[in-house]
Scaffold this motif. Structure first.
Motif, PDB file in Angstrom:
ATOM      1  N   VAL A   1       0.782  -1.304   0.061  1.00  0.00           N
ATOM      2  CA  VAL A   1      -0.222  -0.024  -0.147  1.00  0.00           C
ATOM      3  C   VAL A   1       0.903   1.442  -0.004  1.00  0.00           C
ATOM      4  O   VAL A   1       0.656   2.334  -0.793  1.00  0.00           O
ATOM      5  CB  VAL A   1      -0.952   0.115   1.297  1.00  0.00           C
ATOM      6  CG1 VAL A   1      -1.549   1.306   1.260  1.00  0.00           C
ATOM      7  CG2 VAL A   1      -2.016  -1.329   1.067  1.00  0.00           C
ATOM      8  N   GLN A   2       1.946   1.136   0.887  1.00  0.00           N
ATOM      9  CA  GLN A   2       2.974   2.391   0.976  1.00  0.00           C
ATOM     10  C   GLN A   2       3.487   2.716  -0.473  1.00  0.00           C
ATOM     11  O   GLN A   2       3.739   3.981  -0.816  1.00  0.00           O
ATOM     12  CB  GLN A   2       3.863   2.178   1.847  1.00  0.00           C
ATOM     13  CG  GLN A   2       3.431   2.113   3.402  1.00  0.00           C
ATOM     14  CD  GLN A   2       3.078   0.808   3.785  1.00  0.00           C
ATOM     15  OE1 GLN A   2       2.964  -0.225   2.939  1.00  0.00           O
ATOM     16  NE2 GLN A   2       2.337   0.515   5.032  1.00  0.00           N
ATOM     17  N   GLU A   3       3.825   1.576  -1.308  1.00  0.00           N
ATOM     18  CA  GLU A   3       4.432   1.943  -2.510  1.00  0.00           C
ATOM     19  C   GLU A   3       3.291   2.419  -3.503  1.00  0.00           C
ATOM     20  O   GLU A   3       3.505   3.199  -4.257  1.00  0.00           O
ATOM     21  CB  GLU A   3       4.822   0.567  -3.188  1.00  0.00           C
ATOM     22  CG  GLU A   3       6.183  -0.120  -2.101  1.00  0.00           C
ATOM     23  CD  GLU A   3       6.513  -1.347  -2.744  1.00  0.00           C
ATOM     24  OE1 GLU A   3       5.575  -2.115  -3.076  1.00  0.00           O
ATOM     25  OE2 GLU A   3       7.865  -1.691  -2.818  1.00  0.00           O
ATOM     26  N   LEU A   4       2.137   1.914  -3.532  1.00  0.00           N
ATOM     27  CA  LEU A   4       1.177   2.610  -4.396  1.00  0.00           C
ATOM     28  C   LEU A   4       0.939   4.033  -4.036  1.00  0.00           C
ATOM     29  O   LEU A   4       0.705   4.806  -5.040  1.00  0.00           O
ATOM     30  CB  LEU A   4      -0.200   1.602  -4.245  1.00  0.00           C
ATOM     31  CG  LEU A   4      -0.094   0.332  -4.611  1.00  0.00           C
ATOM     32  CD1 LEU A   4      -1.040  -0.583  -4.439  1.00  0.00           C
ATOM     33  CD2 LEU A   4       0.023   0.194  -6.348  1.00  0.00           C
ATOM     34  N   LEU A   5       0.775   4.395  -2.726  1.00  0.00           N
ATOM     35  CA  LEU A   5       0.463   5.696  -2.373  1.00  0.00           C
ATOM     36  C   LEU A   5       1.719   6.546  -3.057  1.00  0.00           C
ATOM     37  O   LEU A   5       1.756   7.866  -3.413  1.00  0.00           O
ATOM     38  CB  LEU A   5       0.319   5.814  -0.956  1.00  0.00           C
ATOM     39  CG  LEU A   5      -0.985   5.018  -0.256  1.00  0.00           C
ATOM     40  CD1 LEU A   5      -0.980   5.003   1.265  1.00  0.00           C
ATOM     41  CD2 LEU A   5      -1.921   6.146  -0.838  1.00  0.00           C
ATOM     42  N   ALA A   6       3.053   6.073  -2.626  1.00  0.00           N
ATOM     43  CA  ALA A   6       3.929   6.804  -3.355  1.00  0.00           C
ATOM     44  C   ALA A   6       4.079   7.054  -4.702  1.00  0.00           C
ATOM     45  O   ALA A   6       4.273   8.228  -5.300  1.00  0.00           O
ATOM     46  CB  ALA A   6       5.297   6.150  -2.789  1.00  0.00           C
ATOM     47  N   LEU A   7       3.673   5.889  -5.436  1.00  0.00           N
ATOM     48  CA  LEU A   7       3.710   6.058  -7.104  1.00  0.00           C
ATOM     49  C   LEU A   7       2.346   6.949  -7.428  1.00  0.00           C
ATOM     50  O   LEU A   7       2.777   7.779  -8.289  1.00  0.00           O
ATOM     51  CB  LEU A   7       3.030   4.395  -7.516  1.00  0.00           C
ATOM     52  CG  LEU A   7       3.038   4.259  -8.875  1.00  0.00           C
ATOM     53  CD1 LEU A   7       4.332   4.932  -9.543  1.00  0.00           C
ATOM     54  CD2 LEU A   7       2.541   3.084  -9.206  1.00  0.00           C
ATOM     55  N   GLU A   8       1.248   7.074  -6.554  1.00  0.00           N
ATOM     56  CA  GLU A   8       0.255   8.041  -6.931  1.00  0.00           C
ATOM     57  C   GLU A   8       0.838   9.351  -6.706  1.00  0.00           C
ATOM     58  O   GLU A   8       0.781  10.311  -7.422  1.00  0.00           O
ATOM     59  CB  GLU A   8      -1.054   7.689  -5.983  1.00  0.00           C
ATOM     60  CG  GLU A   8      -1.943   8.494  -6.135  1.00  0.00           C
ATOM     61  CD  GLU A   8      -3.306   8.540  -5.163  1.00  0.00           C
ATOM     62  OE1 GLU A   8      -4.176   9.065  -5.288  1.00  0.00           O
ATOM     63  OE2 GLU A   8      -2.790   7.968  -4.031  1.00  0.00           O
ATOM     64  N   GLU A   9       1.579   9.700  -5.650  1.00  0.00           N
ATOM     65  CA  GLU A   9       2.114  11.132  -5.578  1.00  0.00           C
ATOM     66  C   GLU A   9       2.920  11.680  -6.610  1.00  0.00           C
ATOM     67  O   GLU A   9       2.946  12.551  -6.989  1.00  0.00           O
ATOM     68  CB  GLU A   9       2.659  11.033  -4.173  1.00  0.00           C
ATOM     69  CG  GLU A   9       2.030  11.075  -2.999  1.00  0.00           C
ATOM     70  CD  GLU A   9       2.518  11.120  -1.437  1.00  0.00           C
ATOM     71  OE1 GLU A   9       3.870  11.414  -1.890  1.00  0.00           O
ATOM     72  OE2 GLU A   9       2.129  10.733  -0.774  1.00  0.00           O
ATOM     73  N   ARG A  10       3.752  10.356  -7.213  1.00  0.00           N
ATOM     74  CA  ARG A  10       4.928  10.736  -8.159  1.00  0.00           C
ATOM     75  C   ARG A  10       4.090  11.097  -9.612  1.00  0.00           C
ATOM     76  O   ARG A  10       4.591  11.959 -10.304  1.00  0.00           O
ATOM     77  CB  ARG A  10       5.823   9.794  -8.282  1.00  0.00           C
ATOM     78  CG  ARG A  10       6.947   9.689  -7.197  1.00  0.00           C
ATOM     79  CD  ARG A  10       7.850   8.816  -7.368  1.00  0.00           C
ATOM     80  NE  ARG A  10       7.968   7.973  -8.799  1.00  0.00           N
ATOM     81  CZ  ARG A  10       8.442   6.753  -8.932  1.00  0.00           C
ATOM     82  NH1 ARG A  10       8.722   5.924  -7.694  1.00  0.00           N
ATOM     83  NH2 ARG A  10       8.358   6.214  -9.981  1.00  0.00           N
ATOM     84  N   ILE A  11       2.895  10.169  -9.741  1.00  0.00           N
ATOM     85  CA  ILE A  11       2.339  10.283 -11.143  1.00  0.00           C
ATOM     86  C   ILE A  11       1.492  11.416 -11.256  1.00  0.00           C
ATOM     87  O   ILE A  11       1.465  12.279 -12.180  1.00  0.00           O
ATOM     88  CB  ILE A  11       1.531   8.855 -11.381  1.00  0.00           C
ATOM     89  CG1 ILE A  11       2.727   7.678 -11.418  1.00  0.00           C
ATOM     90  CG2 ILE A  11       0.671   8.999 -12.731  1.00  0.00           C
ATOM     91  CD1 ILE A  11       2.113   6.489 -11.897  1.00  0.00           C
ATOM     92  N   GLY A  12       0.986  11.620 -10.178  1.00  0.00           N
ATOM     93  CA  GLY A  12      -0.438  12.792 -10.077  1.00  0.00           C
ATOM     94  C   GLY A  12      -1.743  12.064 -10.576  1.00  0.00           C
ATOM     95  O   GLY A  12      -2.095  10.975 -10.645  1.00  0.00           O
TER      96      GLY A  12
END
Length: 52
Positions: free
Chosen positions: A3-14
């Motif tokens: 979940v933490q990786e997905l949230l980080a990816l979401e922040e990077r992608i926008g």
């Protein structure tokens, strides 16, 4: 992914547009109101399968 990786990816992608808008769908899809009748002498093709 965790979940933490997905949230980080979401922040990077926008914000990513993943499909058509609801407004576009309503504007371009044929809409019909159906009424239940015992005998349908004026049958139209089905809007989904395109058969009577």
């Amino acid at each position: 992914m965790f979940v933490q990786e997905l949230l980080a990816l979401e922040e990077r992608i926008g914000n990513v547009n993943t499909g058509l808008t609801e407004e576009y769908n309503y504007k371009h899809l044929n809409q019909k109101t159906y009424a239940s009748v015992s005998v349908d002498l004026d049958a139209e093709d089905c809007c989904i399968c395109q058969e009577e």
